[in-house]
Design a protein around this motif. Sequence first.
Motif, PDB file in Angstrom:
ATOM      1  N   ALA A 167      48.967  47.208  36.096  1.00 22.77           N
ATOM      2  CA  ALA A 167      47.522  47.941  35.756  1.00 22.77           C
ATOM      3  C   ALA A 167      47.576  48.140  34.164  1.00 22.77           C
ATOM      4  CB  ALA A 167      47.358  49.360  36.541  1.00 22.77           C
ATOM      5  N   PHE A 168      46.474  47.896  33.794  1.00 25.13           N
ATOM      6  CA  PHE A 168      45.971  48.255  32.236  1.00 25.13           C
ATOM      7  C   PHE A 168      44.688  48.714  32.028  1.00 25.13           C
ATOM      8  CE2 PHE A 168      45.886  43.694  33.067  1.00 25.13           C
ATOM      9  CZ  PHE A 168      45.033  43.076  32.524  1.00 25.13           C
ATOM     10  N   CYS A 169      44.450  49.569  31.325  1.00 28.51           N
ATOM     11  CA  CYS A 169      43.028  49.919  30.975  1.00 28.51           C
ATOM     12  C   CYS A 169      42.311  49.028  29.881  1.00 28.51           C
ATOM     13  CB  CYS A 169      43.014  51.344  30.092  1.00 28.51           C
ATOM     14  SG  CYS A 169      41.384  51.899  29.725  1.00 28.51           S
ATOM     15  N   VAL A 170      40.957  48.717  30.232  1.00 28.73           N
ATOM     16  CA  VAL A 170      40.201  47.811  29.217  1.00 28.73           C
ATOM     17  C   VAL A 170      39.060  48.523  28.565  1.00 28.73           C
ATOM     18  CG1 VAL A 170      41.219  45.687  30.563  1.00 28.73           C
ATOM     19  CG2 VAL A 170      38.861  46.728  31.201  1.00 28.73           C
ATOM     20  N   GLY A 171      38.521  47.996  27.452  1.00 31.87           N
ATOM     21  CA  GLY A 171      37.371  48.235  26.919  1.00 31.87           C
ATOM     22  C   GLY A 171      36.136  48.164  27.490  1.00 31.87           C
ATOM     23  N   VAL A 177      45.601  44.801  37.856  1.00 31.10           N
ATOM     24  CA  VAL A 177      44.610  45.790  38.068  1.00 31.10           C
ATOM     25  C   VAL A 177      44.104  46.393  36.864  1.00 31.10           C
ATOM     26  CG1 VAL A 177      44.000  48.186  39.155  1.00 31.10           C
ATOM     27  CG2 VAL A 177      45.738  46.543  40.350  1.00 31.10           C
ATOM     28  N   MET A 178      42.809  45.904  36.486  1.00 32.22           N
ATOM     29  CA  MET A 178      42.186  46.414  35.382  1.00 32.22           C
ATOM     30  C   MET A 178      41.333  47.714  35.647  1.00 32.22           C
ATOM     31  SD  MET A 178      40.953  42.711  33.731  1.00 32.22           S
ATOM     32  CE  MET A 178      39.732  42.463  34.917  1.00 32.22           C
ATOM     33  N   THR A 179      41.235  48.660  34.746  1.00 33.09           N
ATOM     34  CA  THR A 179      40.581  49.864  34.765  1.00 33.09           C
ATOM     35  C   THR A 179      39.504  49.986  33.638  1.00 33.09           C
ATOM     36  OG1 THR A 179      42.116  51.057  36.097  1.00 33.09           O
ATOM     37  CG2 THR A 179      40.731  52.317  34.908  1.00 33.09           C
ATOM     38  N   GLU A 180      38.449  50.236  33.769  1.00 34.22           N
ATOM     39  CA  GLU A 180      37.417  50.698  32.660  1.00 34.22           C
ATOM     40  C   GLU A 180      36.770  52.182  33.116  1.00 34.22           C
ATOM     41  OE1 GLU A 180      33.728  48.230  30.804  1.00 34.22           O
ATOM     42  OE2 GLU A 180      33.570  48.909  33.030  1.00 34.22           O
ATOM     43  N   HIS A 181      36.631  52.711  32.045  1.00 35.18           N
ATOM     44  CA  HIS A 181      35.658  54.051  32.360  1.00 35.18           C
ATOM     45  C   HIS A 181      34.517  54.013  31.858  1.00 35.18           C
ATOM     46  CE1 HIS A 181      40.403  54.847  32.580  1.00 35.18           C
ATOM     47  NE2 HIS A 181      39.825  55.648  33.412  1.00 35.18           N
ATOM     48  N   PRO A 182      33.527  53.693  32.607  1.00 35.77           N
ATOM     49  CA  PRO A 182      32.108  53.448  31.958  1.00 35.77           C
ATOM     50  C   PRO A 182      31.511  54.569  31.576  1.00 35.77           C
ATOM     51  CG  PRO A 182      32.388  52.502  34.495  1.00 35.77           C
ATOM     52  CD  PRO A 182      33.557  53.420  33.944  1.00 35.77           C
ATOM     53  N   GLY A 183      30.906  54.248  30.082  1.00 39.23           N
ATOM     54  CA  GLY A 183      30.427  55.416  29.341  1.00 39.23           C
ATOM     55  C   GLY A 183      31.527  56.267  28.536  1.00 39.23           C
ATOM     56  N   GLU A 184      32.574  55.930  28.735  1.00 43.90           N
ATOM     57  CA  GLU A 184      33.544  56.657  28.176  1.00 43.90           C
ATOM     58  C   GLU A 184      34.693  55.711  27.542  1.00 43.90           C
ATOM     59  OE1 GLU A 184      35.222  60.162  30.444  1.00 43.90           O
ATOM     60  OE2 GLU A 184      34.479  58.819  32.116  1.00 43.90           O
ATOM     61  N   PRO A 185      34.811  55.914  25.999  1.00 44.47           N
ATOM     62  CA  PRO A 185      35.420  54.791  25.427  1.00 44.47           C
ATOM     63  C   PRO A 185      37.006  55.002  25.666  1.00 44.47           C
ATOM     64  CG  PRO A 185      34.865  56.748  23.799  1.00 44.47           C
ATOM     65  CD  PRO A 185      34.000  57.009  25.214  1.00 44.47           C
ATOM     66  N   PRO A 186      37.814  54.041  25.624  1.00 46.95           N
ATOM     67  CA  PRO A 186      39.082  54.104  26.084  1.00 46.95           C
ATOM     68  C   PRO A 186      39.935  54.917  24.688  1.00 46.95           C
ATOM     69  CG  PRO A 186      38.634  52.011  25.293  1.00 46.95           C
ATOM     70  CD  PRO A 186      37.444  52.659  25.432  1.00 46.95           C
ATOM     71  N   ASP A 187      41.154  55.235  24.929  1.00 49.29           N
ATOM     72  CA  ASP A 187      41.970  55.798  23.976  1.00 49.29           C
ATOM     73  C   ASP A 187      43.187  54.922  23.573  1.00 49.29           C
ATOM     74  OD1 ASP A 187      43.320  57.643  22.216  1.00 49.29           O
ATOM     75  OD2 ASP A 187      44.112  58.651  23.840  1.00 49.29           O
ATOM     76  N   GLY A 188      43.465  54.631  22.461  1.00 56.54           N
ATOM     77  CA  GLY A 188      44.810  54.038  22.274  1.00 56.54           C
ATOM     78  C   GLY A 188      44.722  52.616  21.564  1.00 56.54           C
TER      79      GLY A 188
END
Length: 152
Positions: free
Chosen positions: A10-14, A72-83
Amino acid sequence: MPALGMTHVAFCVGDMEKSLAFYPGALGFRVLHDRRQETTTGGLPHVYKHRRATRRQVTLAYGEGDARPQLVMTEHPGEPPDGAPIKLDQIGISHLSFTVPSVAQLTQQLLAKGYQTSGPPDAFQDQSGRVRTVFFFDPDGILVQFDEGSGG
């Protein structure tokens, strides 16, 4: 107790749409699930660095059937990622790696679509002059390695 297998990475995407253009669009992954989830209750607040309201989670697979492991990709709509993405000499998961039938063909296809290699595409030439490994950056700058092989 020994592990029975690996289920996912899993990883977070912008920007989920850009990541979907890369992984399913350019690399042929299949979207298994695309869901939104509230992240302020249950166990999720304990695995976040920052408080997040919701997440969009997309699960991808390759090949036929229930191929493992999944992405598994995760995005947080309307919230910028960190890192920021890391390199091979930094702590954390440094890259994803996949076996492909032809590194040369995939390299041409990805370059034609505007994706960038981490260095010269021919940097990993073997003694016979063939390139059997290449590293590209995904839309968030995460290193993705491709090795030539049968995949079996």
